[in-house]
Design a protein around this motif. Structure first.
Motif, PDB file in Angstrom:
ATOM      1  N   GLY A  25       0.817  -1.202   0.000  1.00  8.16           N
ATOM      2  CA  GLY A  25       0.000   0.000   0.000  1.00  8.16           C
ATOM      3  C   GLY A  25       0.852   1.253   0.000  1.00  8.16           C
ATOM      4  N   HIS A  26       0.423   2.231   0.802  1.00  9.37           N
ATOM      5  CA  HIS A  26       1.102   3.527   0.854  1.00  9.37           C
ATOM      6  C   HIS A  26       2.256   3.420   1.851  1.00  9.37           C
ATOM      7  CE1 HIS A  26       0.768   7.709  -0.451  1.00  9.37           C
ATOM      8  NE2 HIS A  26       1.070   8.097   0.789  1.00  9.37           N
ATOM      9  N   GLU A  27       3.342   2.798   1.411  1.00 15.95           N
ATOM     10  CA  GLU A  27       4.425   2.445   2.328  1.00 15.95           C
ATOM     11  C   GLU A  27       5.733   2.298   1.562  1.00 15.95           C
ATOM     12  OE1 GLU A  27       2.712  -1.021   4.007  1.00 15.95           O
ATOM     13  OE2 GLU A  27       2.301  -1.909   2.058  1.00 15.95           O
ATOM     14  N   PHE A  28       6.833   2.180   2.321  1.00  9.07           N
ATOM     15  CA  PHE A  28       8.145   2.266   1.691  1.00  9.07           C
ATOM     16  C   PHE A  28       8.487   1.089   0.793  1.00  9.07           C
ATOM     17  CE2 PHE A  28       9.698   6.084   3.787  1.00  9.07           C
ATOM     18  CZ  PHE A  28      10.533   6.569   2.782  1.00  9.07           C
ATOM     19  N   GLN A  29       7.877  -0.080   0.997  1.00 12.77           N
ATOM     20  CA  GLN A  29       8.173  -1.157   0.060  1.00 12.77           C
ATOM     21  C   GLN A  29       7.671  -0.807  -1.335  1.00 12.77           C
ATOM     22  OE1 GLN A  29      10.177  -3.290   1.034  1.00 12.77           O
ATOM     23  NE2 GLN A  29      10.225  -4.888  -0.515  1.00 12.77           N
ATOM     24  N   THR A  30       6.542  -0.139  -1.395  1.00 10.92           N
ATOM     25  CA  THR A  30       6.041   0.358  -2.686  1.00 10.92           C
ATOM     26  C   THR A  30       7.054   1.298  -3.309  1.00 10.92           C
ATOM     27  OG1 THR A  30       3.708   0.155  -2.095  1.00 10.92           O
ATOM     28  CG2 THR A  30       4.258   1.796  -3.761  1.00 10.92           C
ATOM     29  N   TRP A  31       7.613   2.190  -2.509  1.00  9.48           N
ATOM     30  CA  TRP A  31       8.499   3.220  -3.048  1.00  9.48           C
ATOM     31  C   TRP A  31       9.898   2.702  -3.325  1.00  9.48           C
ATOM     32  CZ3 TRP A  31       6.109   5.822   1.687  1.00  9.48           C
ATOM     33  CH2 TRP A  31       4.754   6.106   1.410  1.00  9.48           C
ATOM     34  N   ARG A  32      10.364   1.736  -2.538  1.00  6.86           N
ATOM     35  CA  ARG A  32      11.632   1.077  -2.870  1.00  6.86           C
ATOM     36  C   ARG A  32      11.524   0.392  -4.231  1.00  6.86           C
ATOM     37  NH1 ARG A  32      12.328  -2.212   2.842  1.00  6.86           N
ATOM     38  NH2 ARG A  32      13.316  -0.564   4.088  1.00  6.86           N
ATOM     39  N   ARG A  33      10.464  -0.377  -4.400  1.00  5.79           N
ATOM     40  CA  ARG A  33      10.273  -1.085  -5.675  1.00  5.79           C
ATOM     41  C   ARG A  33      10.092  -0.107  -6.820  1.00  5.79           C
ATOM     42  NH1 ARG A  33       5.844  -5.497  -3.427  1.00  5.79           N
ATOM     43  NH2 ARG A  33       7.328  -6.939  -2.440  1.00  5.79           N
ATOM     44  N   SER A  34       9.350   0.958  -6.557  1.00  4.90           N
ATOM     45  CA  SER A  34       9.138   1.968  -7.595  1.00  4.90           C
ATOM     46  C   SER A  34      10.461   2.593  -8.027  1.00  4.90           C
ATOM     47  CB  SER A  34       8.189   3.059  -7.082  1.00  4.90           C
ATOM     48  OG  SER A  34       6.899   2.530  -6.824  1.00  4.90           O
ATOM     49  N   PHE A  35      11.308   2.919  -7.055  1.00  4.72           N
ATOM     50  CA  PHE A  35      12.591   3.520  -7.409  1.00  4.72           C
ATOM     51  C   PHE A  35      13.444   2.547  -8.222  1.00  4.72           C
ATOM     52  CE2 PHE A  35      17.006   4.561  -6.946  1.00  4.72           C
ATOM     53  CZ  PHE A  35      17.019   5.915  -7.215  1.00  4.72           C
ATOM     54  N   LYS A  36      13.417   1.279  -7.852  1.00  4.48           N
ATOM     55  CA  LYS A  36      14.172   0.267  -8.607  1.00  4.48           C
ATOM     56  C   LYS A  36      13.736   0.234 -10.079  1.00  4.48           C
ATOM     57  CE  LYS A  36      14.667  -4.815  -8.795  1.00  4.48           C
ATOM     58  NZ  LYS A  36      13.641  -5.133  -9.816  1.00  4.48           N
ATOM     59  N   GLU A  37      12.439   0.420 -10.313  1.00  6.32           N
ATOM     60  CA  GLU A  37      11.929   0.433 -11.692  1.00  6.32           C
ATOM     61  C   GLU A  37      12.230   1.756 -12.395  1.00  6.32           C
ATOM     62  OE1 GLU A  37      10.621  -2.278 -13.129  1.00  6.32           O
ATOM     63  OE2 GLU A  37      11.039  -3.300 -11.230  1.00  6.32           O
ATOM     64  N   LEU A  38      12.220   2.829 -11.625  1.00  8.06           N
ATOM     65  CA  LEU A  38      12.442   4.157 -12.208  1.00  8.06           C
ATOM     66  C   LEU A  38      13.890   4.379 -12.615  1.00  8.06           C
ATOM     67  CD1 LEU A  38      11.796   7.206 -12.721  1.00  8.06           C
ATOM     68  CD2 LEU A  38      12.175   7.563 -10.256  1.00  8.06           C
ATOM     69  N   ALA A  39      14.830   4.016 -11.754  1.00  7.31           N
ATOM     70  CA  ALA A  39      16.230   4.385 -11.954  1.00  7.31           C
ATOM     71  C   ALA A  39      16.782   3.984 -13.336  1.00  7.31           C
ATOM     72  CB  ALA A  39      17.081   3.781 -10.831  1.00  7.31           C
ATOM     73  N   PRO A  40      16.512   2.777 -13.837  1.00  8.79           N
ATOM     74  CA  PRO A  40      17.060   2.431 -15.162  1.00  8.79           C
ATOM     75  C   PRO A  40      16.471   3.250 -16.312  1.00  8.79           C
ATOM     76  CG  PRO A  40      16.459   0.461 -13.909  1.00  8.79           C
ATOM     77  CD  PRO A  40      15.867   1.623 -13.189  1.00  8.79           C
ATOM     78  N   LEU A  41      15.360   3.926 -16.073  1.00  6.18           N
ATOM     79  CA  LEU A  41      14.710   4.711 -17.129  1.00  6.18           C
ATOM     80  C   LEU A  41      15.245   6.136 -17.214  1.00  6.18           C
ATOM     81  CD1 LEU A  41      11.008   3.629 -16.453  1.00  6.18           C
ATOM     82  CD2 LEU A  41      12.627   2.603 -18.070  1.00  6.18           C
ATOM     83  N   LEU A  42      15.959   6.570 -16.160  1.00  2.30           N
ATOM     84  CA  LEU A  42      16.428   7.950 -16.113  1.00  2.30           C
ATOM     85  C   LEU A  42      17.687   8.151 -16.950  1.00  2.30           C
ATOM     86  CD1 LEU A  42      15.965   8.661 -12.297  1.00  2.30           C
ATOM     87  CD2 LEU A  42      14.508   9.459 -14.166  1.00  2.30           C
ATOM     88  N   PHE A  43      17.731   9.268 -17.652  1.00  2.59           N
ATOM     89  CA  PHE A  43      18.934   9.734 -18.352  1.00  2.59           C
ATOM     90  C   PHE A  43      19.460   8.696 -19.338  1.00  2.59           C
ATOM     91  CE2 PHE A  43      19.166  11.187 -13.799  1.00  2.59           C
ATOM     92  CZ  PHE A  43      18.596  12.434 -14.023  1.00  2.59           C
ATOM     93  N   LYS A  44      18.555   7.995 -20.008  1.00  3.53           N
ATOM     94  CA  LYS A  44      18.969   6.936 -20.922  1.00  3.53           C
ATOM     95  C   LYS A  44      19.645   7.494 -22.167  1.00  3.53           C
ATOM     96  CE  LYS A  44      16.508   3.291 -21.600  1.00  3.53           C
ATOM     97  NZ  LYS A  44      15.413   2.329 -21.912  1.00  3.53           N
ATOM     98  N   ASN A  45      19.278   8.696 -22.552  1.00  2.00           N
ATOM     99  CA  ASN A  45      19.823   9.275 -23.788  1.00  2.00           C
ATOM    100  C   ASN A  45      20.887  10.325 -23.467  1.00  2.00           C
ATOM    101  OD1 ASN A  45      18.015   7.759 -25.374  1.00  2.00           O
ATOM    102  ND2 ASN A  45      16.375   9.223 -24.920  1.00  2.00           N
TER     103      ASN A  45
END
Length: 363
Positions: free
Chosen positions: A343-363
């Motif tokens: 839910g609205h908790e840090f495991q959600t946000w840890r996982r979200s960051f893991k998915e986000l980081a590889p998408l940043l600054f790709k180009n």
């Protein structure tokens, strides 16, 4: 039959609790309690010989109103949650005869506008934020001058492994915001963002970048009064004071294409407002349980390289998915992510960051 009962566990809410409890990984050094088991139950043991009532407030997995502990002859109060907790990190506190205290067995983390006890429920996917034998970056505290608030303000800066040795290399920057009730320590303490970065970099899954975490000036309003929050003060601190300081004192790629902003919960609300107000400053936007964008919100599509929206499956995942569908149809590079079982908790946000980081600054 009694021996089998004691060896295998006891019944709680119709489920047999497995007696494989171990100390939480975020306990004070040498403290045995609180403990967690393989099913996600939490068990507490607190010394309060003169107390009449001890209740642990632990959110999901506890009884309504908290988990009431039972007093033993030795003055220790013990008890186990009536249900399994969601995986990951949770804040909690102890109410003793009406007074609110922290559990002396647990480490403290800043949340709910105070230093609260923390407990870690083992997650099936916890390897991505585990402390491993890999090269590590550095999280350092900085103090930067703020004329608008007439003080020096604090931020934490993550620099990736090798930053101090690669004197000619410059890095993109992510400005990463906490939620209401938290502060600039949240993402590294509760979120373990530095360890996530170290592991992703070691695995070759992301391009290294700097992360800046500062206080979002969110806690001056009470819970429930979010609509009255004004972004102007923090926007000035972030855009006019912190960013120039970071670009002067760290080896950054100081341009729009290499600058991102993300935030969880209320930090997501701040991210949305500032990125829309200052489209020339940030090119990558991410809201983690922090709302959504509509295509009509964004005046200049060419300024936006990425929009990332996420939440837990126990929040409002359809809203995130539908928003991303609309953004894609309008021609934006948009990505959604839903953390299963949280839910609205840090495991959600840890996982979200893991998915986000590889998408940043790709180009």
């Amino acid at each position: 039959m009694l021996s089998v009962f004691l060896l295998t566990g006891y019944f709680c809410s119709g489920q047999t609790i497995v007696e494989d409890f171990k100390p939480s990984t975020v306990n004070q050094p040498g403290q045995e309690y609180p403990q967690v088991n393989s099913q996600g139950y939490a068990r507490f043991k607190i010394s309060a010989p003169q107390a009449q009532s001890v209740v642990v407030s632990l959110g999901l997995g506890g009884a309504k109103g908290g988990t009431a502990l039972t007093k033993g002859e030795n003055g220790f109060w013990t008890g186990t949650t009536t249900g399994a907790m969601d995986e990951g990190f949770h804040y909690y506190h102890v109410t003793v005869d009406g007074g609110v205290f922290n559990d002396p067995g647990a480490l403290n983390f800043y949340g709910s506008t105070r230093w609260e006890s923390g407990i870690e429920i083992p997650a099936h996917d916890q390897d991505f934020y585990a402390l491993k034998d890999v090269p590590h970056g550095n999280v350092q505290q900085i103090l930067f001058p703020s004329k608008s608030t007439n003080t020096s303000r604090r931020a934490y800066v993550y620099t990736p492994p090798g930053y101090s040795k690669e004197q000619s290399k410059r890095f993109p920057v992510l400005y990463l915001q906490h939620g209401w009730g938290e502060d600039e320590t949240a993402w590294s303490n509760q979120g373990r963002v530095n360890l996530i970065m170290d592991n992703l970099i070691s695995d070759g899954k992301i391009k290294p970048f700097i992360i800046v975490m500062t206080y979002g000036m969110t806690n001056e309003i009470k819970w429930g009064g979010m609509a009255s929050f004004k972004i102007d003060g923090f926007q000035t601190v972030l855009v006019d004071e912190l960013i120039p300081y970071i670009d002067t004192n760290f080896r950054t790629l100081a341009n729009h294409a290499n600058r991102a902003m993300a935030g969880l919960s209320m930090g997501g609300m701040e991210t949305k407002t500032i990125t829309l107000n200052k489209p020339e400053v940030f090119s990558h936007y991410a809201l983690l349980s922090g709302g959504t964008y509509k295509p009509e919100d964004i005046k200049n599509k060419s300024k936006v390289k990425l929009i990332f929206l996420s939440c837990g499956s126990k929040e409002r995942p359809d809203g995130v998915k539908n928003a991303v569908t609309g953004l894609k149809e309008a021609g934006f590079n948009a990505v959604s992510y839903v953390s299963e079982g949280t839910g609205h908790e840090f495991q959600t946000w840890r996982r979200s960051f893991k998915e986000l980081a590889p998408l940043l600054f790709k180009n």
